[in-house]
Design a protein around this motif. Structure first.
Motif, PDB file in Angstrom:
ATOM      1  N   VAL A 140      -2.703  11.646   3.081  1.00  0.00           N
ATOM      2  CA  VAL A 140      -2.072  10.400   2.329  1.00  0.00           C
ATOM      3  C   VAL A 140      -3.335   9.504   2.997  1.00  0.00           C
ATOM      4  N   ARG A 141      -3.537   9.533   4.499  1.00  0.00           N
ATOM      5  CA  ARG A 141      -4.772   8.681   4.915  1.00  0.00           C
ATOM      6  C   ARG A 141      -6.005   9.038   4.280  1.00  0.00           C
ATOM      7  N   ALA A 157      -6.286   7.172   0.861  1.00  0.00           N
ATOM      8  CA  ALA A 157      -6.193   5.740   1.176  1.00  0.00           C
ATOM      9  C   ALA A 157      -7.934   5.499   1.386  1.00  0.00           C
ATOM     10  N   VAL A 179      -2.551   1.370   4.604  1.00  0.00           N
ATOM     11  CA  VAL A 179      -1.629   2.549   5.056  1.00  0.00           C
ATOM     12  C   VAL A 179      -0.946   1.968   6.301  1.00  0.00           C
TER      13      VAL A 179
END
Length: 164
Positions: A17-18, A21, A30
């Motif tokens: 996810v990071r 982003a 985030v």
């Protein structure tokens, strides 16, 4: 290989996810923790679901799809909203993204869901070309709106003043 994510995948999912982003030039946005992700995916009442793409027959996780159910009042059935689809840059071109989308499409067909939809940044030409190569079409007549942070709090606490 595509499989359903497990609680053991949460650390790598959070890392991916990071990475996503950062790719989207929004890493500073985030704020979700691993624990929040674990609760959303595997808590008492899961709010989202995830699948992972692994390399070389089930080893390293190289990509993921995180999704949740939506509902179409026009069609009268659920659909899948794909929140995030990401494959690590060094693993792109190996079919992982297509396999993740195919798994979600399979779930839609199996369960009678009639839509699989997602958003893509306007500047992300490689992803747009990839999605269109699969037959996806942009919904040009719709604009996404979002309330967050202060605007959401102001409206959410305005109920008393609005007679709600």
């Amino acid at each position: 290989m595509i499989r359903t994510a497990t609680p053991d995948d949460v650390p790598v999912l959070h890392a991916l996810v990071r990475e996503l982003a950062a790719y989207e030039k929004a890493l500073d946005e985030v704020v979700a923790s691993e624990e929040q992700l674990r609760e959303a995916l595997f808590g008492e009442r899961p709010a989202a679901y995830a699948h992972v793409a692994t390399a070389d027959g089930g080893g390293e996780v190289v990509g993921f799809a995180l999704w949740f159910l939506n509902f179409s009042t026009w069609r009268g059935v659920h659909g899948i909203y794909l929140e995030d689809l990401y494959v690590r840059p060094d693993r792109r071109g190996g079919g992982h993204g297509k396999a993740l989308l195919a798994e979600l499409a399979r779930i839609c067909v199996e369960r009678g869901y009639e839509r699989l939809e997602w958003s893509v940044l306007n500047w992300n030409a490689p992803s747009i070309a990839f999605y269109e190569s699969l037959g996806a079409r942009p919904q040009d007549e719709w604009t996404v709106y979002r309330l967050t942070d202060g605007a959401l709090a102001r409206l959410g606490t305005a109920g008393d003043r609005l007679g709600a």
